[in-house]
Design an enzyme around this catalytic site. Structure first.
Site, PDB file in Angstrom:
ATOM      1  N   LEU A   1      81.435  31.457  71.629  1.00 58.13           N
ATOM      2  CA  LEU A   1      80.786  32.417  70.732  1.00 58.13           C
ATOM      3  C   LEU A   1      80.141  31.709  69.541  1.00 58.13           C
ATOM      4  O   LEU A   1      79.820  32.321  68.538  1.00 58.13           O
ATOM      5  CB  LEU A   1      81.788  33.469  70.253  1.00 58.13           C
ATOM      6  CG  LEU A   1      82.413  34.328  71.353  1.00 58.13           C
ATOM      7  CD1 LEU A   1      83.409  35.318  70.767  1.00 58.13           C
ATOM      8  CD2 LEU A   1      81.340  35.070  72.146  1.00 58.13           C
TER       9      LEU A   1
ATOM     10  N   ASP B   1      67.326  26.788  76.324  1.00 60.42           N
ATOM     11  CA  ASP B   1      66.773  26.427  75.004  1.00 60.42           C
ATOM     12  C   ASP B   1      66.359  24.961  74.948  1.00 60.42           C
ATOM     13  O   ASP B   1      65.290  24.623  74.447  1.00 60.42           O
ATOM     14  CB  ASP B   1      67.725  26.818  73.852  1.00 60.42           C
ATOM     15  CG  ASP B   1      69.127  26.242  73.941  1.00 60.42           C
ATOM     16  OD1 ASP B   1      69.478  25.616  74.968  1.00 60.42           O
ATOM     17  OD2 ASP B   1      69.894  26.437  72.963  1.00 60.42           O
TER      18      ASP B   1
ATOM     19  N   TYR C   1      77.880  19.387  79.786  1.00 58.88           N
ATOM     20  CA  TYR C   1      76.640  19.836  79.119  1.00 58.88           C
ATOM     21  C   TYR C   1      75.606  18.708  79.046  1.00 58.88           C
ATOM     22  O   TYR C   1      74.434  18.898  79.404  1.00 58.88           O
ATOM     23  CB  TYR C   1      76.990  20.337  77.716  1.00 58.88           C
ATOM     24  CG  TYR C   1      75.858  21.024  76.979  1.00 58.88           C
ATOM     25  CD1 TYR C   1      75.617  22.387  77.124  1.00 58.88           C
ATOM     26  CD2 TYR C   1      75.030  20.311  76.126  1.00 58.88           C
ATOM     27  CE1 TYR C   1      74.587  23.014  76.452  1.00 58.88           C
ATOM     28  CE2 TYR C   1      73.993  20.942  75.449  1.00 58.88           C
ATOM     29  CZ  TYR C   1      73.777  22.291  75.602  1.00 58.88           C
ATOM     30  OH  TYR C   1      72.755  22.912  74.937  1.00 58.88           O
TER      31      TYR C   1
ATOM     32  N   ASP D   1      71.984  28.724  69.300  1.00 55.57           N
ATOM     33  CA  ASP D   1      73.169  29.185  68.568  1.00 55.57           C
ATOM     34  C   ASP D   1      72.911  29.241  67.061  1.00 55.57           C
ATOM     35  O   ASP D   1      73.273  30.200  66.383  1.00 55.57           O
ATOM     36  CB  ASP D   1      74.359  28.265  68.850  1.00 55.57           C
ATOM     37  CG  ASP D   1      74.671  28.177  70.335  1.00 55.57           C
ATOM     38  OD1 ASP D   1      74.150  29.030  71.094  1.00 55.57           O
ATOM     39  OD2 ASP D   1      75.408  27.269  70.739  1.00 55.57           O
TER      40      ASP D   1
HETATM   41  C1  GLA Z   1      75.517  26.017  74.093  1.00 51.36           C
HETATM   42  C2  GLA Z   1      74.452  25.276  73.301  1.00 51.36           C
HETATM   43  C3  GLA Z   1      73.147  26.083  73.275  1.00 51.36           C
HETATM   44  C4  GLA Z   1      72.723  26.522  74.674  1.00 51.36           C
HETATM   45  C5  GLA Z   1      73.898  27.155  75.421  1.00 51.36           C
HETATM   46  C6  GLA Z   1      73.582  27.452  76.868  1.00 51.36           C
HETATM   47  O1  GLA Z   1      75.891  27.204  73.437  1.00 51.36           O
HETATM   48  O2  GLA Z   1      74.867  25.038  71.972  1.00 51.36           O
HETATM   49  O3  GLA Z   1      72.125  25.337  72.632  1.00 51.36           O
HETATM   50  O4  GLA Z   1      72.190  25.441  75.380  1.00 51.36           O
HETATM   51  O5  GLA Z   1      75.052  26.326  75.388  1.00 51.36           O
HETATM   52  O6  GLA Z   1      72.583  28.418  76.966  1.00 51.36           O
END
Ligand code: GLA
Length: 378
Positions: A123, A36, A217, A170
């Site tokens: 989640l 994303d 991340y 999300d």
């Molecule tokens: C987390 C982030 C999302 C996305 C996912 C990995 O959930 O909040 O924006 O990057 O990781 O796909």
């Protein structure tokens, strides 16, 4: 029912009844991980786990009194002095900060929150809280509640106020979910399109706590930005990493780590398109794509964990299972498993003891299917 809990909890905290209760959903991403924030495509579903927010205006001051039912009691969020406190109230504070920044005159409120989305398991409990709170406040104040716009406001809250450089998947899932539909999302530009998805999937929480803020991340976001810059040196027309071709990636010069991150992003977007095509053609979710996605996340993106790998391998040894992969950011958290419903049920029974014996802690698992996003509760 978290809506009933939020209402009861409101009455205990503030007396009387809330004016309204709104809720938003947790999510499971079927496929399209870490794409994303690279302008790619993803295919999540909103699930039956929800966060509900009960609200009422409060005359007198511009302070929101908020209670989650935990041990913290009622906390005060002064609209004139919103600041990050490194606790759960940062999510509603971030949303207030965005609304106020957009020129909304937000009066004082009383707020009670209830949730059955386990936090820290991947989640999207934080996105559900942001969206449920934002939807409740916008509904209470009679503001426009366009779901995509609300999701993007909540994403800005998380990026700018909470300080997590996340993409929009999300928040868009929490806001836009639809029963019986997966959400085909594009992120450059933002697009959300329902795709029929009537299957049940099994979510297995490895019960290894993980926090996006403390994880790698942000490193991945930086590595992908560096890979994009390297590609743009030979192909300036490429605007987001997901748009690059394998051939451009091969020609660009960059360190091996960045090349592997980019390789995952480009291949993962292709897998999303294949999955969407299969579902639209009436097929079940192609489990092989989930396995390819997991392998790529493990080897190229390096965001799996031994426990997640164990769950995927265990699932694939069980009868009737077609595929499995980590879902969400990774580094712990949950895996999603695909297959016939009776096979998923059998797996959910057998995995508990075997996981405990192998790993030493108890996993939690839930059968879920595509459900509604943000809504008002009657
Ligand atoms: C987390 C982030 C999302 C996305 C996912 C990995 O959930 O909040 O924006 O990057 O990781 O796909």
């Amino acid at each position: 029912m978290t809506a009933v809990e939020a209402r009861q909890h409101f009455t205990r905290s503030f007396g009387g009844e809330p004016t309204l209760v709104a809720s938003a959903a947790g999510r499971v991403n079927l496929i399209g991980e870490h794409v994303d924030y690279n302008g790619g495509e993803a295919l999540p579903i909103a699930i039956q786990r929800r966060t509900s927010v009960a609200v009422r205006l409060r005359a007198g001051d511009r302070v929101t009194r908020i209670n989650s039912g935990g041990t913290g009691g009622v906390l005060m969020l002064d609209h004139g002095q919103l600041r990050r406190r490194k606790k759960w109230t940062d999510y509603p504070s971030g949303v207030l900060d965005q609304l106020i920044g957009a020129g909304v005159d937000v009066p004082g409120m009383e707020v009670a929150v209830a949730s059955d989305i386990p936090s820290g398991s991947g989640l999207s409990s934080s996105a559900a809280l942001e969206v449920a709170f934002g939807f409740a406040v916008q509904s209470l104040l009679g503001l426009d509640t366009d779901r995509v716009a609300l999701a993007l406001l909540c994403q800005r809250a998380e990026r700018e106020f909470v300080g997590v450089p996340c993409g929009a998947m999300d928040q868009l899932s929490a806001a836009c979910g639809e029963p019986g539909q997966a959400l085909h999302m594009g992120f450059a530009p933002v697009m959300v399109r329902p795709v029929p998805f009537a299957e049940t999937v099994l979510v297995v929480d490895t019960a290894v706590p993980r926090s996006l803020r403390g994880s790698a991340y942000a490193d991945r976001v930086r590595e992908c930005a560096a890979a994009l810059s390297a590609i743009q040196r030979i192909a300036p027309e490429v605007t987001v990493l997901a748009e690059a071709t394998t051939e451009q990636l091969d020609r660009a010069e960059m360190p091996d780590v960045e090349r592997r991150r980019a390789r995952h992003v480009i291949a993962e977007c292709e897998r999303v398109r294949l999955a969407v095509r299969a579902l639209e053609g009436g097929a079940r979710f192609p489990g092989a794509l989930a396995l390819e996605s997991h392998a790529s996340l493990r080897a190229d993106y390096e965001c799996s964990s031994p426990e997640l790998d164990w769950v995927v391998e265990y699932a694939m040894r069980s009868p009737g299972i077609s595929g499995a992969r980590l879902t969400g950011a990774g580094w712990g958290g949950c895996a999603v498993v695909f297959g016939e419903e009776h096979a998923l049920e059998a797996l959910s029974r057998s995995i508990t003891a075997d996981y405990a014996a192998a790993i030493g802690s108890r996993p939690r698992s839930w059968l879920v299917s595509a459900d509604a996003g943000a809504r008002l509760e009657g």
